[in-house]
Design a protein around this motif. Structure first.
Motif, PDB file in Angstrom:
ATOM      1  N   HIS A  89    -106.674 -25.664  28.548  1.00 52.25           N
ATOM      2  CA  HIS A  89    -106.530 -26.928  27.832  1.00 52.25           C
ATOM      3  C   HIS A  89    -105.285 -26.988  26.954  1.00 52.25           C
ATOM      4  N   ASN A  90    -104.878 -25.864  26.387  1.00 51.04           N
ATOM      5  CA  ASN A  90    -103.784 -25.861  25.409  1.00 51.04           C
ATOM      6  C   ASN A  90    -102.517 -25.186  25.901  1.00 51.04           C
ATOM      7  N   ASN A  91    -102.565 -24.630  27.090  1.00 55.38           N
ATOM      8  CA  ASN A  91    -101.420 -23.944  27.681  1.00 55.38           C
ATOM      9  C   ASN A  91    -100.814 -22.936  26.700  1.00 55.38           C
ATOM     10  N   THR A  92    -101.679 -22.149  26.084  1.00 52.90           N
ATOM     11  CA  THR A  92    -101.184 -21.162  25.127  1.00 52.90           C
ATOM     12  C   THR A  92    -100.278 -20.165  25.833  1.00 52.90           C
ATOM     13  N   ASN A  93     -99.241 -19.769  25.118  1.00 52.95           N
ATOM     14  CA  ASN A  93     -98.308 -18.792  25.674  1.00 52.95           C
ATOM     15  C   ASN A  93     -98.377 -17.455  24.950  1.00 52.95           C
ATOM     16  N   MET A  94     -99.220 -17.401  23.934  1.00 54.61           N
ATOM     17  CA  MET A  94     -99.456 -16.141  23.239  1.00 54.61           C
ATOM     18  C   MET A  94    -100.930 -16.029  22.853  1.00 54.61           C
TER      19      MET A  94
ATOM     20  N   LYS B 117    -109.929 -18.237  27.579  1.00 54.16           N
ATOM     21  CA  LYS B 117    -109.794 -18.948  28.861  1.00 54.16           C
ATOM     22  C   LYS B 117    -109.471 -20.422  28.638  1.00 54.16           C
ATOM     23  N   LEU B 118    -110.223 -21.075  27.767  1.00 54.66           N
ATOM     24  CA  LEU B 118    -109.999 -22.502  27.524  1.00 54.66           C
ATOM     25  C   LEU B 118    -108.669 -22.760  26.826  1.00 54.66           C
ATOM     26  N   SER B 119    -108.197 -21.813  26.032  1.00 56.29           N
ATOM     27  CA  SER B 119    -106.897 -21.998  25.378  1.00 56.29           C
ATOM     28  C   SER B 119    -105.777 -22.077  26.406  1.00 56.29           C
ATOM     29  N   ARG B 120    -105.933 -21.368  27.507  1.00 56.24           N
ATOM     30  CA  ARG B 120    -104.951 -21.455  28.597  1.00 56.24           C
ATOM     31  C   ARG B 120    -105.151 -22.754  29.376  1.00 56.24           C
TER      32      ARG B 120
ATOM     33  N   CYS C   5    -108.316 -15.053  19.340  1.00 55.34           N
ATOM     34  CA  CYS C   5    -109.614 -15.058  20.010  1.00 55.34           C
ATOM     35  C   CYS C   5    -110.360 -13.761  19.749  1.00 55.34           C
ATOM     36  N   SER C   6    -111.652 -13.900  19.574  1.00 55.63           N
ATOM     37  CA  SER C   6    -112.497 -12.713  19.477  1.00 55.63           C
ATOM     38  C   SER C   6    -113.609 -12.749  20.518  1.00 55.63           C
ATOM     39  N   GLU C   7    -113.435 -13.652  21.505  1.00 56.33           N
ATOM     40  CA  GLU C   7    -114.337 -13.710  22.654  1.00 56.33           C
ATOM     41  C   GLU C   7    -113.593 -14.354  23.818  1.00 56.33           C
ATOM     42  N   PRO C   8    -114.025 -14.079  25.039  1.00 50.91           N
ATOM     43  CA  PRO C   8    -113.286 -14.514  26.231  1.00 50.91           C
ATOM     44  C   PRO C   8    -113.270 -16.019  26.499  1.00 50.91           C
ATOM     45  N   TYR C   9    -114.310 -16.742  26.149  1.00 47.84           N
ATOM     46  CA  TYR C   9    -114.400 -18.162  26.477  1.00 47.84           C
ATOM     47  C   TYR C   9    -113.262 -18.964  25.852  1.00 47.84           C
ATOM     48  N   SER C  10    -113.019 -18.738  24.565  1.00 52.73           N
ATOM     49  CA  SER C  10    -111.931 -19.455  23.896  1.00 52.73           C
ATOM     50  C   SER C  10    -110.581 -19.064  24.473  1.00 52.73           C
TER      51      SER C  10
ATOM     52  N   LEU D 256    -105.313 -14.116  30.653  1.00 59.14           N
ATOM     53  CA  LEU D 256    -104.321 -13.985  31.727  1.00 59.14           C
ATOM     54  C   LEU D 256    -104.719 -14.754  32.980  1.00 59.14           C
ATOM     55  N   SER D 257    -106.012 -14.874  33.240  1.00 54.51           N
ATOM     56  CA  SER D 257    -106.452 -15.564  34.455  1.00 54.51           C
ATOM     57  C   SER D 257    -106.565 -17.079  34.279  1.00 54.51           C
ATOM     58  N   GLY D 258    -106.556 -17.550  33.043  1.00 53.33           N
ATOM     59  CA  GLY D 258    -106.652 -18.988  32.798  1.00 53.33           C
ATOM     60  C   GLY D 258    -105.404 -19.711  33.260  1.00 53.33           C
ATOM     61  N   LYS D 259    -105.585 -20.851  33.872  1.00 51.75           N
ATOM     62  CA  LYS D 259    -104.478 -21.672  34.372  1.00 51.75           C
ATOM     63  C   LYS D 259    -104.513 -23.033  33.691  1.00 51.75           C
ATOM     64  N   PHE D 260    -103.364 -23.479  33.205  1.00 52.32           N
ATOM     65  CA  PHE D 260    -103.279 -24.778  32.535  1.00 52.32           C
ATOM     66  C   PHE D 260    -103.663 -25.887  33.506  1.00 52.32           C
TER      67      PHE D 260
END
Length: 149
Positions: A99-104, A94-97, A87-92, A125-129
């Motif tokens: 929608h995609n439950n990213t762990n890294m 947040k959505l990666s957490r 990511c090079s911006e915050p929106y992606s 860090l604040s995004g929730k799956f």
């Protein structure tokens, strides 16, 4: 919470900024798997090390930093069970957490400045799956991994 962090020689300064930021802002323990030297360091080494720590539950999440974030994320994503987003911006982030439950998370020290990097980390860090409709897609990704073993 424990956060694993890895980097190459390009991202030593950014890693230290982010380590300090996470520890001071969130109180999380940050485990360093990267280099502290400006001598050439191959990013796949720390990318794989942090990814292994995540899948082995030695850390809860991982953050990777190299020049662009791309190479180090590719190395991490070779480890089954890893969903690393660049990511090079915050929106992606947040959505990666959500929608995609990213762990890294990965980003580039040559792409984003330290303040933007902090915003990306905050959003991630604040995004929730959200689960539900997104879980079936995560399951599909896991099935691809199983077929590739």
């Amino acid at each position: 919470m424990k956060i694993g962090i890895g980097n190459d020689h390009v991202a030593v300064e950014m890693k230290e900024i982010i380590k300090t930021y996470i520890a001071e802002t969130y109180g999380y323990e940050v485990i360093d798997f990267g280099t502290n030297s400006s001598d050439r360091f191959d990013y796949p080494l720390s990318g794989e090390a942090v990814a292994n720590a995540v899948v082995n539950n030695e850390v809860d999440k991982g953050i990777l930093i190299c020049g662009t974030g791309v190479g180090i994320s590719l190395a991490a994503n070779k480890v089954n069970g890893i969903r690393c987003v660049v990511c090079s911006e915050p929106y992606s982030a947040k959505l990666s957490r959500e929608h995609n439950n990213t762990n890294m998370l990965a980003f580039g020290a040559r792409v984003v400045g330290s303040e933007l990097a902090k915003m990306i980390v905050d959003s991630w860090l604040s995004g929730k799956f959200e689960g539900e409709r997104h879980q079936s897609r995560i399951d599909m990704i896991s099935e691809i991994e199983r077929r590739q073993r």
